[in-house]
Scaffold this motif. Sequence first.
Motif, PDB file in Angstrom:
ATOM      1  N   ALA A 100     -12.919   1.198 -27.847  1.00 46.88           N
ATOM      2  CA  ALA A 100     -12.823   1.484 -29.281  1.00 46.88           C
ATOM      3  C   ALA A 100     -11.382   1.422 -29.780  1.00 46.88           C
ATOM      4  O   ALA A 100     -11.137   1.077 -30.935  1.00 46.88           O
ATOM      5  CB  ALA A 100     -13.411   2.860 -29.570  1.00 46.88           C
ATOM      6  N   ARG A 101     -10.425   1.729 -28.894  1.00 46.33           N
ATOM      7  CA  ARG A 101      -9.017   1.695 -29.317  1.00 46.33           C
ATOM      8  C   ARG A 101      -8.534   0.271 -29.530  1.00 46.33           C
ATOM      9  O   ARG A 101      -7.640   0.008 -30.331  1.00 46.33           O
ATOM     10  CB  ARG A 101      -8.144   2.411 -28.284  1.00 46.33           C
ATOM     11  CG  ARG A 101      -8.372   3.919 -28.235  1.00 46.33           C
ATOM     12  CD  ARG A 101      -7.182   4.624 -27.627  1.00 46.33           C
ATOM     13  NE  ARG A 101      -7.020   4.311 -26.215  1.00 46.33           N
ATOM     14  CZ  ARG A 101      -7.509   5.045 -25.215  1.00 46.33           C
ATOM     15  NH1 ARG A 101      -8.213   6.139 -25.500  1.00 46.33           N
ATOM     16  NH2 ARG A 101      -7.299   4.713 -23.968  1.00 46.33           N
ATOM     17  N   ASN A 102      -9.109  -0.673 -28.773  1.00 45.20           N
ATOM     18  CA  ASN A 102      -8.831  -2.105 -28.971  1.00 45.20           C
ATOM     19  C   ASN A 102      -7.341  -2.423 -28.911  1.00 45.20           C
ATOM     20  O   ASN A 102      -6.821  -3.243 -29.670  1.00 45.20           O
ATOM     21  CB  ASN A 102      -9.413  -2.586 -30.306  1.00 45.20           C
ATOM     22  CG  ASN A 102      -9.534  -4.112 -30.346  1.00 45.20           C
ATOM     23  OD1 ASN A 102      -9.703  -4.753 -29.312  1.00 45.20           O
ATOM     24  ND2 ASN A 102      -9.428  -4.684 -31.538  1.00 45.20           N
ATOM     25  N   ASN A 103      -6.635  -1.749 -28.020  1.00 46.11           N
ATOM     26  CA  ASN A 103      -5.198  -2.021 -27.888  1.00 46.11           C
ATOM     27  C   ASN A 103      -4.822  -2.423 -26.463  1.00 46.11           C
ATOM     28  O   ASN A 103      -3.702  -2.223 -26.018  1.00 46.11           O
ATOM     29  CB  ASN A 103      -4.382  -0.798 -28.326  1.00 46.11           C
ATOM     30  CG  ASN A 103      -4.693   0.428 -27.489  1.00 46.11           C
ATOM     31  OD1 ASN A 103      -5.597   0.415 -26.653  1.00 46.11           O
ATOM     32  ND2 ASN A 103      -3.945   1.500 -27.714  1.00 46.11           N
ATOM     33  N   GLY A 104      -5.806  -3.007 -25.753  1.00 42.37           N
ATOM     34  CA  GLY A 104      -5.531  -3.491 -24.408  1.00 42.37           C
ATOM     35  C   GLY A 104      -5.782  -2.441 -23.343  1.00 42.37           C
ATOM     36  O   GLY A 104      -5.940  -1.252 -23.649  1.00 42.37           O
ATOM     37  N   PHE A 105      -5.797  -2.890 -22.111  1.00 44.64           N
ATOM     38  CA  PHE A 105      -6.041  -1.982 -20.981  1.00 44.64           C
ATOM     39  C   PHE A 105      -5.547  -2.663 -19.716  1.00 44.64           C
ATOM     40  O   PHE A 105      -5.253  -3.866 -19.705  1.00 44.64           O
ATOM     41  CB  PHE A 105      -7.527  -1.650 -20.856  1.00 44.64           C
ATOM     42  CG  PHE A 105      -8.432  -2.851 -20.991  1.00 44.64           C
ATOM     43  CD1 PHE A 105      -8.602  -3.748 -19.946  1.00 44.64           C
ATOM     44  CD2 PHE A 105      -9.080  -3.107 -22.193  1.00 44.64           C
ATOM     45  CE1 PHE A 105      -9.412  -4.861 -20.088  1.00 44.64           C
ATOM     46  CE2 PHE A 105      -9.896  -4.223 -22.338  1.00 44.64           C
ATOM     47  CZ  PHE A 105     -10.066  -5.107 -21.281  1.00 44.64           C
ATOM     48  N   ARG A 106      -5.453  -1.888 -18.648  1.00 42.95           N
ATOM     49  CA  ARG A 106      -5.066  -2.436 -17.367  1.00 42.95           C
ATOM     50  C   ARG A 106      -6.316  -2.825 -16.582  1.00 42.95           C
ATOM     51  O   ARG A 106      -7.430  -2.415 -16.913  1.00 42.95           O
ATOM     52  CB  ARG A 106      -4.221  -1.429 -16.585  1.00 42.95           C
ATOM     53  CG  ARG A 106      -2.891  -1.137 -17.287  1.00 42.95           C
ATOM     54  CD  ARG A 106      -1.999  -0.257 -16.460  1.00 42.95           C
ATOM     55  NE  ARG A 106      -1.528  -0.966 -15.258  1.00 42.95           N
ATOM     56  CZ  ARG A 106      -0.708  -0.414 -14.366  1.00 42.95           C
ATOM     57  NH1 ARG A 106      -0.280   0.827 -14.541  1.00 42.95           N
ATOM     58  NH2 ARG A 106      -0.312  -1.096 -13.308  1.00 42.95           N
ATOM     59  N   TYR A 107      -6.109  -3.609 -15.529  1.00 45.52           N
ATOM     60  CA  TYR A 107      -7.221  -4.117 -14.733  1.00 45.52           C
ATOM     61  C   TYR A 107      -7.219  -3.472 -13.348  1.00 45.52           C
ATOM     62  O   TYR A 107      -6.164  -3.383 -12.698  1.00 45.52           O
ATOM     63  CB  TYR A 107      -7.137  -5.638 -14.593  1.00 45.52           C
ATOM     64  CG  TYR A 107      -7.521  -6.385 -15.842  1.00 45.52           C
ATOM     65  CD1 TYR A 107      -8.757  -7.002 -15.950  1.00 45.52           C
ATOM     66  CD2 TYR A 107      -6.646  -6.479 -16.924  1.00 45.52           C
ATOM     67  CE1 TYR A 107      -9.114  -7.700 -17.092  1.00 45.52           C
ATOM     68  CE2 TYR A 107      -6.985  -7.166 -18.069  1.00 45.52           C
ATOM     69  CZ  TYR A 107      -8.224  -7.777 -18.144  1.00 45.52           C
ATOM     70  OH  TYR A 107      -8.573  -8.466 -19.286  1.00 45.52           O
ATOM     71  N   ILE A 108      -8.400  -3.059 -12.921  1.00 45.17           N
ATOM     72  CA  ILE A 108      -8.586  -2.444 -11.605  1.00 45.17           C
ATOM     73  C   ILE A 108      -9.240  -3.473 -10.694  1.00 45.17           C
ATOM     74  O   ILE A 108     -10.266  -4.055 -11.048  1.00 45.17           O
ATOM     75  CB  ILE A 108      -9.482  -1.201 -11.712  1.00 45.17           C
ATOM     76  CG1 ILE A 108      -8.889  -0.192 -12.711  1.00 45.17           C
ATOM     77  CG2 ILE A 108      -9.696  -0.556 -10.340  1.00 45.17           C
ATOM     78  CD1 ILE A 108      -9.883   0.850 -13.187  1.00 45.17           C
ATOM     79  N   THR A 109      -8.651  -3.716  -9.539  1.00 46.34           N
ATOM     80  CA  THR A 109      -9.226  -4.658  -8.587  1.00 46.34           C
ATOM     81  C   THR A 109      -9.620  -3.939  -7.296  1.00 46.34           C
ATOM     82  O   THR A 109      -8.942  -2.998  -6.871  1.00 46.34           O
ATOM     83  CB  THR A 109      -8.250  -5.807  -8.265  1.00 46.34           C
ATOM     84  OG1 THR A 109      -8.865  -6.694  -7.312  1.00 46.34           O
ATOM     85  CG2 THR A 109      -6.946  -5.288  -7.684  1.00 46.34           C
ATOM     86  N   THR A 110     -10.714  -4.389  -6.703  1.00 52.12           N
ATOM     87  CA  THR A 110     -11.132  -3.852  -5.402  1.00 52.12           C
ATOM     88  C   THR A 110     -10.796  -4.819  -4.275  1.00 52.12           C
ATOM     89  O   THR A 110     -11.189  -4.604  -3.132  1.00 52.12           O
ATOM     90  CB  THR A 110     -12.656  -3.559  -5.395  1.00 52.12           C
ATOM     91  OG1 THR A 110     -13.361  -4.742  -5.798  1.00 52.12           O
ATOM     92  CG2 THR A 110     -12.982  -2.422  -6.342  1.00 52.12           C
ATOM     93  N   GLU A 111     -10.083  -5.887  -4.600  1.00 48.47           N
ATOM     94  CA  GLU A 111      -9.599  -6.830  -3.592  1.00 48.47           C
ATOM     95  C   GLU A 111      -8.143  -6.497  -3.289  1.00 48.47           C
ATOM     96  O   GLU A 111      -7.256  -6.779  -4.083  1.00 48.47           O
ATOM     97  CB  GLU A 111      -9.725  -8.270  -4.083  1.00 48.47           C
ATOM     98  CG  GLU A 111     -11.157  -8.740  -4.284  1.00 48.47           C
ATOM     99  CD  GLU A 111     -11.883  -8.978  -2.964  1.00 48.47           C
ATOM    100  OE1 GLU A 111     -11.245  -8.853  -1.896  1.00 48.47           O
ATOM    101  OE2 GLU A 111     -13.080  -9.287  -2.999  1.00 48.47           O
ATOM    102  N   LEU A 112      -7.908  -5.886  -2.156  1.00 45.55           N
ATOM    103  CA  LEU A 112      -6.585  -5.332  -1.866  1.00 45.55           C
ATOM    104  C   LEU A 112      -5.793  -6.131  -0.843  1.00 45.55           C
ATOM    105  O   LEU A 112      -4.601  -5.869  -0.646  1.00 45.55           O
ATOM    106  CB  LEU A 112      -6.725  -3.887  -1.348  1.00 45.55           C
ATOM    107  CG  LEU A 112      -7.618  -2.948  -2.161  1.00 45.55           C
ATOM    108  CD1 LEU A 112      -7.520  -1.532  -1.611  1.00 45.55           C
ATOM    109  CD2 LEU A 112      -7.259  -2.966  -3.629  1.00 45.55           C
ATOM    110  N   GLN A 113      -6.420  -7.093  -0.166  1.00 40.56           N
ATOM    111  CA  GLN A 113      -5.721  -7.834   0.869  1.00 40.56           C
ATOM    112  C   GLN A 113      -4.676  -8.767   0.257  1.00 40.56           C
ATOM    113  O   GLN A 113      -4.925  -9.390  -0.781  1.00 40.56           O
ATOM    114  CB  GLN A 113      -6.708  -8.653   1.698  1.00 40.56           C
ATOM    115  CG  GLN A 113      -7.710  -7.822   2.468  1.00 40.56           C
ATOM    116  CD  GLN A 113      -8.648  -8.686   3.285  1.00 40.56           C
ATOM    117  OE1 GLN A 113      -8.379  -9.850   3.539  1.00 40.56           O
ATOM    118  NE2 GLN A 113      -9.764  -8.116   3.693  1.00 40.56           N
ATOM    119  N   PRO A 114      -3.512  -8.872   0.899  1.00 49.65           N
ATOM    120  CA  PRO A 114      -2.494  -9.811   0.400  1.00 49.65           C
ATOM    121  C   PRO A 114      -3.080 -11.218   0.287  1.00 49.65           C
ATOM    122  O   PRO A 114      -3.782 -11.686   1.168  1.00 49.65           O
ATOM    123  CB  PRO A 114      -1.404  -9.748   1.485  1.00 49.65           C
ATOM    124  CG  PRO A 114      -1.571  -8.391   2.108  1.00 49.65           C
ATOM    125  CD  PRO A 114      -3.055  -8.118   2.073  1.00 49.65           C
ATOM    126  N   GLY A 115      -2.801 -11.863  -0.823  1.00 50.22           N
ATOM    127  CA  GLY A 115      -3.337 -13.190  -1.064  1.00 50.22           C
ATOM    128  C   GLY A 115      -4.682 -13.183  -1.764  1.00 50.22           C
ATOM    129  O   GLY A 115      -5.134 -14.222  -2.245  1.00 50.22           O
TER     130      GLY A 115
END
Length: 304
Positions: free
Chosen positions: A172-187
């Motif tokens: 609702a704030r519509n001002n962007g957000f950060r992304y959470i990833t569950t892929e943690l291995q380098p590369g």
Amino acid sequence: MDFRHNLRALHTFETVSRHLSVAAAAEELGVTQSAVSHQLRLLGEIVGERLIQKHGRGIALTDAGRDLARRLQPAFAEIDRSLAEAIGGTRDRVRLAICSSFAQAWLVPRLQSFYQAHPDIDLQILMYAQDPELSDASGDAFVTTLPRDRGYHAQLLWPENLVPIVSSSVAARNNGFRYITTELQPGKIGSDWQAYARYTGRADLLPLDCRWLFASHYVIALDMVRRDLGAALVPDFLAQPELDAGQLTLLDPAKLPTHEDYHLCIKESRRTEPALDALMRWFRQELGKSQRCAQKEILKLVQP
């Protein structure tokens, strides 16, 4: 080696191999820690191999110890089951090893019906972080995304499809957000979002910078979304209750198949055991209910 003459040493080692603790093994066996250590030394002399070694402040199995433990643990588990049957035990025990996301979102909300239908079965739910080795030592039944072990029957439970979610307050704030990833291995960091963008053609869903937030499990990523920390890709069944309640918002309606679908796995040679047969039949019954509910929801969407 005469098994009958050295049963105590074998039993002691099997107990230690499960706990990886002399103190815990002594407590289970009702003996002193020095008695456990004596039996371990005796067994090591008999087999001519070191079975236990120090590891930090604790202990660990050597290669020979792990090999012996893999053989002994199911053997002693079978002895326990046979003894319970011989003395007329009235309750069955089933150890169900299951991953956290499927347990929380699918299994636990339905458990009451299992308890009501099978009051004489003690269902022990064992949570694991990584898919366990399928063996009697680890469990009696498994919900896993890796149903490839020979000798095991695999029943498809649920396909895993990822959906992009964010909390409704953040949306609702519509001002962007950060992304959470569950892929943690380098590369591979962020490869879940990259795969979703390729699958849907939504390049706009990729972050413009590389400041990812990280979570090793879907349930952690979901809790981070709930707390307005960012957006995550999680299995649809995990997010559905809060999507229905309006607490979460989809960034896109498309679902990304991971091809890591959930299966119920039971050893072929044990499928006819009453408790395991009851568990399989209950899963099929609950899956039928889920499929009928999904069909009703689809009909609501297509009806004018």
